[in-house]
Design a protein around this motif. Sequence first.
Motif, PDB file in Angstrom:
ATOM      1  N   CYS A  26      -7.592-109.898  -4.074  1.00 17.17           N
ATOM      2  CA  CYS A  26      -8.703-109.378  -3.280  1.00 17.17           C
ATOM      3  C   CYS A  26      -9.367-108.218  -4.025  1.00 17.17           C
ATOM      4  O   CYS A  26      -8.682-107.310  -4.491  1.00 17.17           O
ATOM      5  CB  CYS A  26      -8.161-108.924  -1.927  1.00 17.17           C
ATOM      6  SG  CYS A  26      -9.361-108.128  -0.878  1.00 17.17           S
ATOM      7  N   VAL A  28     -11.089-105.919  -2.814  1.00 15.54           N
ATOM      8  CA  VAL A  28     -11.081-104.687  -2.012  1.00 15.54           C
ATOM      9  C   VAL A  28      -9.709-104.014  -2.050  1.00 15.54           C
ATOM     10  O   VAL A  28      -9.600-102.828  -2.339  1.00 15.54           O
ATOM     11  CB  VAL A  28     -11.510-104.980  -0.554  1.00 15.54           C
ATOM     12  CG1 VAL A  28     -11.449-103.717   0.297  1.00 15.54           C
ATOM     13  CG2 VAL A  28     -12.913-105.572  -0.526  1.00 15.54           C
ATOM     14  N   CYS A  29      -8.655-104.791  -1.749  1.00 17.41           N
ATOM     15  CA  CYS A  29      -7.344-104.154  -1.580  1.00 17.41           C
ATOM     16  C   CYS A  29      -6.297-104.592  -2.605  1.00 17.41           C
ATOM     17  O   CYS A  29      -5.223-104.007  -2.665  1.00 17.41           O
ATOM     18  CB  CYS A  29      -6.820-104.408  -0.169  1.00 17.41           C
ATOM     19  SG  CYS A  29      -6.392-106.126   0.132  1.00 17.41           S
ATOM     20  N   THR A  31      -4.611-107.467  -2.681  1.00 13.83           N
ATOM     21  CA  THR A  31      -3.603-108.425  -2.206  1.00 13.83           C
ATOM     22  C   THR A  31      -3.615-109.670  -3.094  1.00 13.83           C
ATOM     23  O   THR A  31      -4.677-110.208  -3.388  1.00 13.83           O
ATOM     24  CB  THR A  31      -3.902-108.817  -0.741  1.00 13.83           C
ATOM     25  OG1 THR A  31      -3.695-107.670   0.067  1.00 13.83           O
ATOM     26  CG2 THR A  31      -2.997-109.945  -0.250  1.00 13.83           C
ATOM     27  N   CYS A  56      -8.940-111.237   0.293  1.00 10.86           N
ATOM     28  CA  CYS A  56      -7.735-111.664   0.991  1.00 10.86           C
ATOM     29  C   CYS A  56      -8.156-112.134   2.388  1.00 10.86           C
ATOM     30  O   CYS A  56      -9.255-111.803   2.841  1.00 10.86           O
ATOM     31  CB  CYS A  56      -6.750-110.513   1.077  1.00 10.86           C
ATOM     32  SG  CYS A  56      -7.290-109.177   2.153  1.00 10.86           S
ATOM     33  N   HIS A  59      -9.639-109.314   4.653  1.00 13.32           N
ATOM     34  CA  HIS A  59     -10.976-108.833   4.313  1.00 13.32           C
ATOM     35  C   HIS A  59     -12.016-109.941   4.394  1.00 13.32           C
ATOM     36  O   HIS A  59     -13.194-109.679   4.632  1.00 13.32           O
ATOM     37  CB  HIS A  59     -10.953-108.165   2.932  1.00 13.32           C
ATOM     38  CG  HIS A  59     -10.316-106.802   2.993  1.00 13.32           C
ATOM     39  ND1 HIS A  59      -9.253-106.431   2.221  1.00 13.32           N
ATOM     40  CD2 HIS A  59     -10.599-105.743   3.808  1.00 13.32           C
ATOM     41  CE1 HIS A  59      -8.899-105.184   2.530  1.00 13.32           C
ATOM     42  NE2 HIS A  59      -9.698-104.752   3.487  1.00 13.32           N
TER      43      HIS A  59
HETATM   44 ZN   LIG Z   1      -8.078-107.423   0.921  1.00 16.63          ZN
END
Ligand SMILES: [Zn+2]
Length: 240
Positions: A26, A28-29, A31, A56, A59
Amino acid sequence: MKEMNIPKEIPEKVKKTVQNRDHRRCVVCGTPIFEYYPLKKFYTEKPSSSNVVLLCPKHFKEARKGSLSEESLEEARLNPFKPEKSRLGEYEIDFQSDVVQLKIGSNHLMRVFMKEKDSFAAIKYRNFPIVKLEKKKEGLTLTICMIDNKNNITLLIVDNEVVIATLNWTIEYQNNNLIIEDEDKEYKLQLVIDSTNNEIVLTQDSFFFKGKRMLNLPPSNPFEKPKTITRTKGDGIVIG
Ligand SMILES: [Zn+2]
């Protein structure tokens, strides 16, 4: 929730480019489990890596709902989560080593990847590999398959990519802890990815099916045979 109409497919070539750019996680994070998310401009432009990102499942849902803004997705596309960017909760599955260890209770397994393309079914349930690790040029990838009691696949993640998800799954990755759970909490899979020791650790509470613990630790009495868990020669652990 109204689903967005997808008028066109993301071409395989674009998928490949996006996968490599976003490090199969992901943006953003970080994962290590992803779905392809087409940005708004994907629908008006020619499909390319500039209008697709990896997200992910959590998100992905947020982006669909609009609670994750298009601007922040664009920002994440230009600056995707990198494993070396953060120290805490970093994504640690790209083991460069050829050795992976698996701990389930008192079972301690070791797998040496002999060649670049090699795979290791860490946990099998009725011949289905539930957790499989594959050694590739880019590093280690994760395949997860969850099945129901009728042998239907309810969740299939191949090389970190969500391919099939028939239930509403929550997938969280925090501090090297990967927790996969469905909305009704019938299935739960929890694993710890520890790159320092090249270990994937599953505990007694790692795997639940319909509220039932699927991994029983071998009894402390060695004469008493564990009923639900067996080890296969050189490879992973078989449940059931
Ligand atoms: Zn994420």
